[in-house]
Write a protein that holds these residues in place. Structure first.
Motif, PDB file in Angstrom:
ATOM      1  N   LEU A 171       0.818  -1.204   0.000  1.00 27.95           N
ATOM      2  CA  LEU A 171       0.000   0.000   0.000  1.00 27.95           C
ATOM      3  C   LEU A 171       0.860   1.266   0.000  1.00 27.95           C
ATOM      4  CD1 LEU A 171      -2.645   1.504   0.116  1.00 27.95           C
ATOM      5  CD2 LEU A 171      -2.781   1.030   2.568  1.00 27.95           C
ATOM      6  N   VAL A 172       1.874   1.340   0.876  1.00 30.47           N
ATOM      7  CA  VAL A 172       2.690   2.565   0.919  1.00 30.47           C
ATOM      8  C   VAL A 172       3.495   2.726  -0.370  1.00 30.47           C
ATOM      9  CG1 VAL A 172       2.827   2.677   3.431  1.00 30.47           C
ATOM     10  CG2 VAL A 172       4.576   1.424   2.183  1.00 30.47           C
ATOM     11  N   ARG A 173       3.950   1.612  -0.930  1.00 35.73           N
ATOM     12  CA  ARG A 173       4.672   1.706  -2.209  1.00 35.73           C
ATOM     13  C   ARG A 173       3.738   2.197  -3.315  1.00 35.73           C
ATOM     14  NH1 ARG A 173       9.628  -0.739  -2.970  1.00 35.73           N
ATOM     15  NH2 ARG A 173      10.486  -1.870  -1.189  1.00 35.73           N
ATOM     16  N   CYS A 174       2.514   1.714  -3.305  1.00 35.29           N
ATOM     17  CA  CYS A 174       1.538   2.113  -4.320  1.00 35.29           C
ATOM     18  C   CYS A 174       1.226   3.602  -4.206  1.00 35.29           C
ATOM     19  CB  CYS A 174       0.264   1.284  -4.161  1.00 35.29           C
ATOM     20  SG  CYS A 174      -0.994   1.612  -5.394  1.00 35.29           S
ATOM     21  N   VAL A 175       1.043   4.077  -2.982  1.00 36.06           N
ATOM     22  CA  VAL A 175       0.782   5.497  -2.764  1.00 36.06           C
ATOM     23  C   VAL A 175       1.955   6.325  -3.271  1.00 36.06           C
ATOM     24  CG1 VAL A 175       0.519   7.278  -0.992  1.00 36.06           C
ATOM     25  CG2 VAL A 175      -0.790   5.165  -0.833  1.00 36.06           C
ATOM     26  N   TRP A 176       3.148   5.920  -2.894  1.00 44.36           N
ATOM     27  CA  TRP A 176       4.354   6.654  -3.308  1.00 44.36           C
ATOM     28  C   TRP A 176       4.478   6.703  -4.836  1.00 44.36           C
ATOM     29  CZ3 TRP A 176       7.908   9.378  -0.475  1.00 44.36           C
ATOM     30  CH2 TRP A 176       9.086   9.751  -1.133  1.00 44.36           C
ATOM     31  N   ASN A 177       4.325   5.535  -5.461  1.00 42.27           N
ATOM     32  CA  ASN A 177       4.481   5.469  -6.919  1.00 42.27           C
ATOM     33  C   ASN A 177       3.363   6.188  -7.668  1.00 42.27           C
ATOM     34  OD1 ASN A 177       6.836   3.959  -6.650  1.00 42.27           O
ATOM     35  ND2 ASN A 177       5.725   2.006  -6.670  1.00 42.27           N
ATOM     36  N   SER A 178       2.195   6.300  -7.051  1.00 39.38           N
ATOM     37  CA  SER A 178       1.089   7.026  -7.675  1.00 39.38           C
ATOM     38  C   SER A 178       1.329   8.525  -7.654  1.00 39.38           C
ATOM     39  CB  SER A 178      -0.231   6.719  -6.956  1.00 39.38           C
ATOM     40  OG  SER A 178      -0.583   5.366  -7.112  1.00 39.38           O
ATOM     41  N   VAL A 179       2.039   8.979  -6.644  1.00 46.71           N
ATOM     42  CA  VAL A 179       2.280  10.412  -6.486  1.00 46.71           C
ATOM     43  C   VAL A 179       3.544  10.861  -7.213  1.00 46.71           C
ATOM     44  CG1 VAL A 179       2.811  12.221  -4.794  1.00 46.71           C
ATOM     45  CG2 VAL A 179       1.026  10.536  -4.302  1.00 46.71           C
ATOM     46  N   PHE A 180       4.583  10.016  -7.170  1.00 48.96           N
ATOM     47  CA  PHE A 180       5.871  10.403  -7.754  1.00 48.96           C
ATOM     48  C   PHE A 180       6.192   9.553  -8.976  1.00 48.96           C
ATOM     49  CE2 PHE A 180       6.308  11.287  -3.155  1.00 48.96           C
ATOM     50  CZ  PHE A 180       6.437  12.666  -3.220  1.00 48.96           C
ATOM     51  N   SER A 181       6.317  10.206 -10.087  1.00 51.70           N
ATOM     52  CA  SER A 181       6.689   9.500 -11.315  1.00 51.70           C
ATOM     53  C   SER A 181       8.154   9.705 -11.663  1.00 51.70           C
ATOM     54  CB  SER A 181       5.823   9.987 -12.488  1.00 51.70           C
ATOM     55  OG  SER A 181       5.931  11.394 -12.636  1.00 51.70           O
ATOM     56  N   SER A 182       8.806  10.642 -10.997  1.00 54.08           N
ATOM     57  CA  SER A 182      10.204  10.963 -11.288  1.00 54.08           C
ATOM     58  C   SER A 182      11.133   9.832 -10.844  1.00 54.08           C
ATOM     59  CB  SER A 182      10.614  12.251 -10.571  1.00 54.08           C
ATOM     60  OG  SER A 182      12.009  12.447 -10.675  1.00 54.08           O
ATOM     61  N   PRO A 183      12.065   9.409 -11.709  1.00 57.76           N
ATOM     62  CA  PRO A 183      13.033   8.373 -11.322  1.00 57.76           C
ATOM     63  C   PRO A 183      13.981   8.851 -10.221  1.00 57.76           C
ATOM     64  CG  PRO A 183      13.609   9.317 -13.454  1.00 57.76           C
ATOM     65  CD  PRO A 183      12.246   9.848 -13.107  1.00 57.76           C
ATOM     66  N   ILE A 184      13.994  10.159 -10.006  1.00 60.33           N
ATOM     67  CA  ILE A 184      14.850  10.703  -8.944  1.00 60.33           C
ATOM     68  C   ILE A 184      14.327  10.301  -7.569  1.00 60.33           C
ATOM     69  CG2 ILE A 184      15.717  12.857  -7.914  1.00 60.33           C
ATOM     70  CD1 ILE A 184      15.449  14.159 -10.658  1.00 60.33           C
ATOM     71  N   LEU A 185      13.014  10.069  -7.497  1.00 61.86           N
ATOM     72  CA  LEU A 185      12.388   9.781  -6.203  1.00 61.86           C
ATOM     73  C   LEU A 185      11.875   8.343  -6.129  1.00 61.86           C
ATOM     74  CD1 LEU A 185      10.400  13.107  -5.685  1.00 61.86           C
ATOM     75  CD2 LEU A 185      12.521  12.412  -4.562  1.00 61.86           C
ATOM     76  N   ARG A 186      12.717   7.410  -6.500  1.00 60.19           N
ATOM     77  CA  ARG A 186      12.344   5.998  -6.356  1.00 60.19           C
ATOM     78  C   ARG A 186      12.180   5.669  -4.871  1.00 60.19           C
ATOM     79  NH1 ARG A 186      16.028   2.773  -7.134  1.00 60.19           N
ATOM     80  NH2 ARG A 186      14.799   0.909  -7.571  1.00 60.19           N
ATOM     81  N   PHE A 187      11.166   4.899  -4.563  1.00 58.51           N
ATOM     82  CA  PHE A 187      10.840   4.574  -3.169  1.00 58.51           C
ATOM     83  C   PHE A 187      12.054   4.004  -2.431  1.00 58.51           C
ATOM     84  CE2 PHE A 187       9.402   1.731   0.180  1.00 58.51           C
ATOM     85  CZ  PHE A 187       8.428   2.475   0.830  1.00 58.51           C
ATOM     86  N   ASP A 188      12.740   3.041  -3.056  1.00 58.54           N
ATOM     87  CA  ASP A 188      13.841   2.361  -2.371  1.00 58.54           C
ATOM     88  C   ASP A 188      15.096   3.218  -2.263  1.00 58.54           C
ATOM     89  OD1 ASP A 188      12.655  -0.208  -1.769  1.00 58.54           O
ATOM     90  OD2 ASP A 188      12.644  -0.578  -3.924  1.00 58.54           O
ATOM     91  N   ASP A 189      15.128   4.331  -2.992  1.00 62.09           N
ATOM     92  CA  ASP A 189      16.248   5.263  -2.845  1.00 62.09           C
ATOM     93  C   ASP A 189      16.012   6.229  -1.694  1.00 62.09           C
ATOM     94  OD1 ASP A 189      17.544   4.126  -4.990  1.00 62.09           O
ATOM     95  OD2 ASP A 189      16.791   5.582  -6.450  1.00 62.09           O
ATOM     96  N   ILE A 190      14.751   6.350  -1.293  1.00 66.03           N
ATOM     97  CA  ILE A 190      14.396   7.297  -0.235  1.00 66.03           C
ATOM     98  C   ILE A 190      14.195   6.600   1.112  1.00 66.03           C
ATOM     99  CG2 ILE A 190      12.746   9.079   0.481  1.00 66.03           C
ATOM    100  CD1 ILE A 190      14.326   9.807  -2.027  1.00 66.03           C
TER     101      ILE A 190
END
Length: 299
Positions: A192-211
């Protein structure tokens, strides 16, 4: 699409309700005769309300499973500015069409909706449903006719039979829990948190696992704050706004080190897509306020 659905939350609810029903089954063994019918009815209502609550939760996450033809009244349209709230209102009405039917029909609707298969003893389910209806609607139907007849006493329900019915409902919840756990195991808090993150951020600069990282308690933690300082220099003002909203839930001091207010956009500058993303975030934090703020996410 963000699915507000966590399998473990459903099974946790069922486990909690099973404990309640189990406690009433034990009370049935030793309680006064005049209380056995009310205890049975209450146990039945716990079971039925559990099914109803799971359906509410499921339709909210999978609204496409509702009938294609939806009729929304004028009052509902005028009473809220949020499509999500209108959906919740319709879900209540939609479920009520089926919950008012016999228990066997309601359970069939339930398993069809969730796409699970439950082996039901339909004869026994109908007996339990009929017994509940008799107690609720027919217990006093002879009182007035028997008003002047002395020593007239209606027979009480059989304690052992009612206890077996309550035990069956509890066992049925076990089966339902196992089926849901198996069918929807992939729907975790982490998903769920990954889905929320990926729905909001499309930039490759802000990949979930990088943050983000997960600490020893399974809660989200920032992976490398110094690296994030560098990343935010290259993202849009809109992405800074969304990032600031999420980080504010994590730590209300962190944004002071990343942004100044003048770097965040006014709402008037947001396009429709960005506004929709903002609404998604609001909905998410309405129901899961601590998922980015210390909640155990990963087991």
């Amino acid at each position: 699409m963000i699915r507000f659905f966590v399998s473990d939350d459903v099974t946790a609810l069922i486990s909690k309700r099973k404990i309640e029903i189990n406690s009433y089954e034990k009370i049935l063994m030793r309680t006064d005769e005049k209380y056995i019918e009310p205890i049975f009815v209450y146990s039945y209502s716990i079971f039925e309300s559990t099914i109803t609550e799971i359906l509410r939760y499921y339709f909210n996450a999978f609204p496409e499973k509702i009938d294609k033809n939806i009729s929304i009244g004028k009052e509902e349209l005028l009473s809220t500015s949020m499509t999500h709230d209108i959906l919740l209102s319709y879900v209540e009405e939609y479920i009520r069409k089926y919950s008012s039917k016999a228990l066997s029909e309601y359970l069939h609707f339930f398993e069809k909706t969730l796409d699970i298969k439950i082996s039901l003893d339909l004869l026994l389910v109908d007996k339990i449903s009929n017994q509940r209806n008799i107690i609720m609607h027919d217990s006093f139907k002879r009182d007035l006719l028997s008003l002047y007849i002395y020593n007239e006493k209606l027979p009480c329900s059989n304690r052992a039979v009612l206890q077996s019915y309550v035990r069956f409902l509890n066992e049925l919840l076990d089966i339902i829990s196992d089926k849901i756990c198996s069918k929807y195991a992939a729907y975790t808090k982490e998903r769920l948190v990954r889905c929320v993150w990926n729905s909001v951020f499309s930039s490759p600069i802000l990949r979930f696992d990088d943050i983000w990282n997960f600490d020893t308690n399974g809660a989200l933690s920032i992976r490398n704050f110094e690296a994030i300082k560098e990343k935010v220099k290259d993202i849009s003002r809109t992405e800074r706004l969304f990032l600031a909203i999420i980080f504010q839930q994590f730590n209300n001091n962190i944004n002071e080190e990343l942004f100044s207010f003048r770097e965040l956009p006014p709402f008037v500058s947001l396009d429709n897509e960005s506004k929709n993303k903002l609404i998604k975030l609001i909905d998410f934090f309405k129901y899961y306020p601590l998922f980015f703020g210390g909640e155990e996410i990963k087991k």
